[in-house]
Design a protein around this motif. Structure first.
Motif, PDB file in Angstrom:
ATOM      1  N   GLU A 203      -3.714  -9.202  -4.111  1.00 43.01           N
ATOM      2  CA  GLU A 203      -3.775 -10.675  -4.508  1.00 43.01           C
ATOM      3  C   GLU A 203      -5.358 -11.090  -4.904  1.00 43.01           C
ATOM      4  N   ARG A 204      -6.238 -10.595  -4.342  1.00 40.50           N
ATOM      5  CA  ARG A 204      -7.531 -11.171  -4.820  1.00 40.50           C
ATOM      6  C   ARG A 204      -8.594 -10.140  -3.960  1.00 40.50           C
ATOM      7  N   ARG A 205     -10.042 -10.415  -4.058  1.00 40.74           N
ATOM      8  CA  ARG A 205     -10.887  -9.594  -3.699  1.00 40.74           C
ATOM      9  C   ARG A 205     -11.125  -8.443  -4.190  1.00 40.74           C
ATOM     10  N   ILE A 206      -9.934  -7.638  -4.416  1.00 40.99           N
ATOM     11  CA  ILE A 206     -10.054  -6.333  -4.912  1.00 40.99           C
ATOM     12  C   ILE A 206     -10.247  -6.271  -6.442  1.00 40.99           C
ATOM     13  N   GLU A 207     -10.996  -5.923  -6.837  1.00 43.44           N
ATOM     14  CA  GLU A 207     -11.246  -5.698  -8.209  1.00 43.44           C
ATOM     15  C   GLU A 207     -10.112  -4.202  -8.840  1.00 43.44           C
ATOM     16  N   LEU A 208      -9.355  -4.808  -9.765  1.00 42.31           N
ATOM     17  CA  LEU A 208      -8.790  -3.742 -10.418  1.00 42.31           C
ATOM     18  C   LEU A 208      -9.550  -2.519 -10.759  1.00 42.31           C
TER      19      LEU A 208
ATOM     20  N   VAL B 174      -5.202  -9.280   4.753  1.00 41.72           N
ATOM     21  CA  VAL B 174      -5.682 -10.460   4.623  1.00 41.72           C
ATOM     22  C   VAL B 174      -5.883 -10.833   3.256  1.00 41.72           C
ATOM     23  N   SER B 175      -6.123  -9.797   2.307  1.00 40.38           N
ATOM     24  CA  SER B 175      -6.284 -10.111   0.868  1.00 40.38           C
ATOM     25  C   SER B 175      -4.948  -9.655  -0.055  1.00 40.38           C
ATOM     26  N   ASN B 176      -4.123  -9.268   0.743  1.00 40.34           N
ATOM     27  CA  ASN B 176      -3.043  -8.756  -0.238  1.00 40.34           C
ATOM     28  C   ASN B 176      -1.669  -8.926   0.358  1.00 40.34           C
ATOM     29  N   SER B 177      -0.672  -8.900  -0.440  1.00 38.42           N
ATOM     30  CA  SER B 177       0.724  -8.998   0.236  1.00 38.42           C
ATOM     31  C   SER B 177       1.165  -7.406   0.442  1.00 38.42           C
ATOM     32  N   ASN B 178       2.101  -7.401   1.408  1.00 37.20           N
ATOM     33  CA  ASN B 178       2.663  -6.111   1.890  1.00 37.20           C
ATOM     34  C   ASN B 178       4.279  -6.301   2.329  1.00 37.20           C
ATOM     35  N   TRP B 179       5.030  -5.295   1.783  1.00 32.39           N
ATOM     36  CA  TRP B 179       6.367  -5.292   2.210  1.00 32.39           C
ATOM     37  C   TRP B 179       6.632  -3.863   2.593  1.00 32.39           C
ATOM     38  N   LEU B 180       7.460  -3.711   3.728  1.00 38.29           N
ATOM     39  CA  LEU B 180       7.998  -2.381   4.063  1.00 38.29           C
ATOM     40  C   LEU B 180       9.164  -2.040   3.507  1.00 38.29           C
ATOM     41  N   ILE B 181       9.352  -1.134   2.547  1.00 34.75           N
ATOM     42  CA  ILE B 181      10.354  -0.934   1.964  1.00 34.75           C
ATOM     43  C   ILE B 181      11.232   0.397   2.245  1.00 34.75           C
ATOM     44  N   GLU B 182      12.580   0.146   2.255  1.00 37.27           N
ATOM     45  CA  GLU B 182      13.508   1.366   2.628  1.00 37.27           C
ATOM     46  C   GLU B 182      14.188   1.603   1.374  1.00 37.27           C
ATOM     47  N   THR B 183      14.095   2.765   1.128  1.00 34.57           N
ATOM     48  CA  THR B 183      15.062   3.295  -0.052  1.00 34.57           C
ATOM     49  C   THR B 183      16.164   4.435   0.352  1.00 34.57           C
ATOM     50  N   THR B 184      17.040   4.889  -0.533  1.00 34.36           N
ATOM     51  CA  THR B 184      17.850   5.831  -0.372  1.00 34.36           C
ATOM     52  C   THR B 184      17.115   7.327  -0.371  1.00 34.36           C
ATOM     53  N   GLY B 185      15.966   7.233  -0.712  1.00 30.57           N
ATOM     54  CA  GLY B 185      15.087   8.677  -0.902  1.00 30.57           C
ATOM     55  C   GLY B 185      15.422   9.301  -2.180  1.00 30.57           C
ATOM     56  N   ALA B 186      14.589  10.150  -2.534  1.00 31.79           N
ATOM     57  CA  ALA B 186      14.938  10.987  -3.743  1.00 31.79           C
ATOM     58  C   ALA B 186      15.707  12.027  -3.444  1.00 31.79           C
ATOM     59  N   ASP B 187      15.876  12.675  -2.078  1.00 36.00           N
ATOM     60  CA  ASP B 187      17.067  13.222  -1.842  1.00 36.00           C
ATOM     61  C   ASP B 187      18.162  12.706  -1.102  1.00 36.00           C
ATOM     62  N   GLY B 188      18.294  11.545  -1.036  1.00 35.29           N
ATOM     63  CA  GLY B 188      19.287  10.577  -0.388  1.00 35.29           C
ATOM     64  C   GLY B 188      19.254  10.613   1.135  1.00 35.29           C
ATOM     65  N   ALA B 189      18.186  11.188   1.652  1.00 33.29           N
ATOM     66  CA  ALA B 189      18.026  10.993   3.137  1.00 33.29           C
ATOM     67  C   ALA B 189      17.239  10.052   3.542  1.00 33.29           C
ATOM     68  N   GLY B 190      16.922   9.157   2.886  1.00 35.73           N
ATOM     69  CA  GLY B 190      15.990   7.726   3.151  1.00 35.73           C
ATOM     70  C   GLY B 190      14.988   7.944   3.135  1.00 35.73           C
ATOM     71  N   ALA B 191      14.044   6.982   2.828  1.00 37.00           N
ATOM     72  CA  ALA B 191      12.501   6.965   2.764  1.00 37.00           C
ATOM     73  C   ALA B 191      12.123   5.756   3.134  1.00 37.00           C
ATOM     74  N   ARG B 192      10.652   5.661   3.555  1.00 35.15           N
ATOM     75  CA  ARG B 192       9.947   4.399   3.851  1.00 35.15           C
ATOM     76  C   ARG B 192       8.735   4.200   3.173  1.00 35.15           C
ATOM     77  N   PHE B 193       8.379   3.075   2.592  1.00 34.37           N
ATOM     78  CA  PHE B 193       7.118   2.824   2.170  1.00 34.37           C
ATOM     79  C   PHE B 193       6.298   1.607   2.449  1.00 34.37           C
ATOM     80  N   ILE B 194       5.206   1.670   2.007  1.00 39.42           N
ATOM     81  CA  ILE B 194       4.463   0.302   2.215  1.00 39.42           C
ATOM     82  C   ILE B 194       4.320  -0.225   0.652  1.00 39.42           C
ATOM     83  N   LEU B 195       4.773  -1.390  -0.099  1.00 38.01           N
ATOM     84  CA  LEU B 195       4.342  -1.811  -1.025  1.00 38.01           C
ATOM     85  C   LEU B 195       3.143  -2.913  -1.108  1.00 38.01           C
ATOM     86  N   THR B 196       2.265  -2.503  -1.542  1.00 39.06           N
ATOM     87  CA  THR B 196       1.254  -3.568  -1.581  1.00 39.06           C
ATOM     88  C   THR B 196       0.859  -4.407  -2.941  1.00 39.06           C
ATOM     89  N   MET B 197       0.793  -5.563  -3.010  1.00 37.20           N
ATOM     90  CA  MET B 197       0.384  -6.476  -4.093  1.00 37.20           C
ATOM     91  C   MET B 197      -1.093  -6.829  -3.715  1.00 37.20           C
TER      92      MET B 197
END
Lengths: 327, 327
Positions: A59-64, A34-57
């Motif tokens: 946006e508000r409410r959360i204090e640094l 509700v208070s941030n943006s999220n992306w489901l990210i796929e990469t080739t992975g550190a070992d080349g076998a593929g990996a997935r992550f959630i990238l969160t930005m």
């Protein structure tokens, strides 16, 4: 439920390059948070076998200032075996970085889906996972106060005011007095740990009857563990409107919790009051959102009465819903 | 950019069970699609090695009668080697099914990310992919009329009315006359095929300078292939506001297209008019959305003037932007 900030492929690729996770393969903005943006990210992975992550930005409410607590907690809990995604640190070691003044963090992706209609076996697994989290959190060295405690619920409801609350529902203004009574009678001295305090079905990933992930720790704080149980009990054991309590779910949740960490008698006695306080937190935030959201806005307002009904149930049922032997 | 319908884990699991794709592992609502809801779905795969799909629920705008065209087109194009996701058919062979009266379809997931600031090499690849799509579509047996042609743009602008358009921008009402002139002079008899007609950067997935997927065919229709080039040219060759034309991008796009399917002279001559018509389509739909969207709605309105500026560029530049040798 939105992605508030546009991050282009170029932004994403250079961000991903700061981590040791291979190259960007795919990125989809996901409709969570509700208070941030999220992306489901796929990469080739550190070992080349593929990996997935959630990238969160954030946006508000959360204090640094709170981010080291939230992100360090994920690391601590996952390292101690709780089903929680770990924070991916960039090559410099940082848990988060800034893009255009907004903090972003890369979080492990965990499989699983959120259930709508839990079975007792699923509720039992969730209770056990919550207890495992409390146990894993026990030696986490950081603390964070609960900014949404019963005192804050009372202040929010008072700030809305009885007249405005009555425009939502005639039964809503009496929640101010109820919050004042609960605040005065709030249990003190219960055993504390870092608590999730928002463990709705949406925030639990499951496969079958196993918990594969607990997510969205952005309300986590140091509080009574029994309060976390009370929030979870209120969030899982009713139909959506709060009109029907499901005894089998509530009982399975508690039994699952106690299979890992038995409650002491004082904690159990406090559950009826804590559960009412948990309901009031959602009554207060929903009432505030309801009154602040324009009627024609394209977002669905959540009805605060769903949690007034739960609160009445807990107020009337006493300790009955929390006794393993009761029926 | 939303998920309009809630589908619980239980709904999703029973839906996925009607396909030969293994069991549900994960599901994330994704923030794509203006008129439908989309989920990124992971399953164990028919062979147990894991598989990913996009599940689309058609919420509005799309007529059920059009679905066999859209979904059959994906199958046809992918079978003919175009970088387009195929439709997954359920065990009964159906390309779509109904949940609570809404159609849902399971579509192949393709990797890649959408670029914001294309390089000439990327634009060239997109032009070539568009031509490959036209070639692959040539023997597709179904037809669908373009419901957003120049006549419709004129009708939409007339329906908005000059007074209302002037409230958006003083330069907007003259677009009504411009649409009328273009409609009268619209090129006839150009070579046709199934066209995408909405190939914005958002709808192209890339890895490096390769096109890994063209998606979102829900405006696809039978029309002049040169019109599809014109839409793509207008969508890719300008900065966001439409104030600056990037000659290198426009040229690379056309060169890429012609590396697969050279234009005939009549098609090339028609491009300045087709490009203005393409701009007017977005002017009309954006103006209508602007006027219909409440000012305090929590959605970003797209400025129709971004495409008025592009239109003025095309009207003034004549055939210059479309000649390989011109500079």
């Amino acid at each position: 439920m939105a992605v508030y900030t546009h991050l282009g492929a170029e932004d994403l690729a250079s961000l991903i390059a700061t981590y040791d996770v291979g190259e960007l393969v795919s990125a989809k903005g996901i409709a969570e948070g509700v208070s941030n943006s999220n992306w489901l990210i796929e990469t080739t992975g550190a070992d080349g076998a593929g990996a997935r992550f959630i990238l969160t930005m954030y946006e508000r409410r959360i204090e640094l200032d709170d981010l080291p607590f939230f992100l360090g907690l994920l690391d601590h809990l996952s390292a101690h075996g709780a089903p929680v995604p770990r924070t991916i640190h960039c090559r410099d070691g940082d848990a988060y970085q800034l893009i255009d003044g907004k903090a972003v963090a890369l979080i492990e992706f965990l499989p699983g889906v959120s259930v709508d209609q839990p079975t007792p076996a699923q509720a039992r697994a969730v209770g056990a996972a919550l207890a495992e989290m409390h146990r894993a959190a026990h030696d986490f060295p950081m603390e964070r106060a609960n900014t949404l405690d019963i005192g804050e619920s009372l202040r929010v409801l008072q700030h809305c005011g009885g007249n405005a609350l009555a425009t939502v529902d005639p039964a809503l203004p009496e929640m101010i007095d109820h919050a004042a009574r609960l605040s005065a009678a709030w249990p003190q001295g219960l055993p504390q740990a870092v608590c999730h305090t928002d463990l709705f079905p949406d925030n639990v990933l499951m496969r079958g009857s196993s918990v594969t992930g607990m997510i969205d720790f952005y309300f986590a704080c140091t509080d009574a563990m029994a309060y976390d149980i009370a929030v979870t009990h209120a969030a899982w054991s009713f139909d959506k409107s709060g009109g029907r309590f499901d005894r089998a779910i509530g009982r399975a949740l508690l039994a699952g919790y106690e299979s890992v960490r038995p409650l002491d008698p004082v904690e159990r006695q406090s559950l009826p009051v804590l559960a009412q306080g948990a309901c009031l937190r959602f009554v207060a935030s929903r009432a505030e959102d309801w009154l602040e959201t324009p009627v024609d806005a394209l977002v669905t307002r959540k009805d605060p009465m769903d949690y007034v009904r739960r609160l009445h149930f807990y107020a009337e049922a006493g300790d009955n819903p929390f006794h393993p032997a009761a029926d």
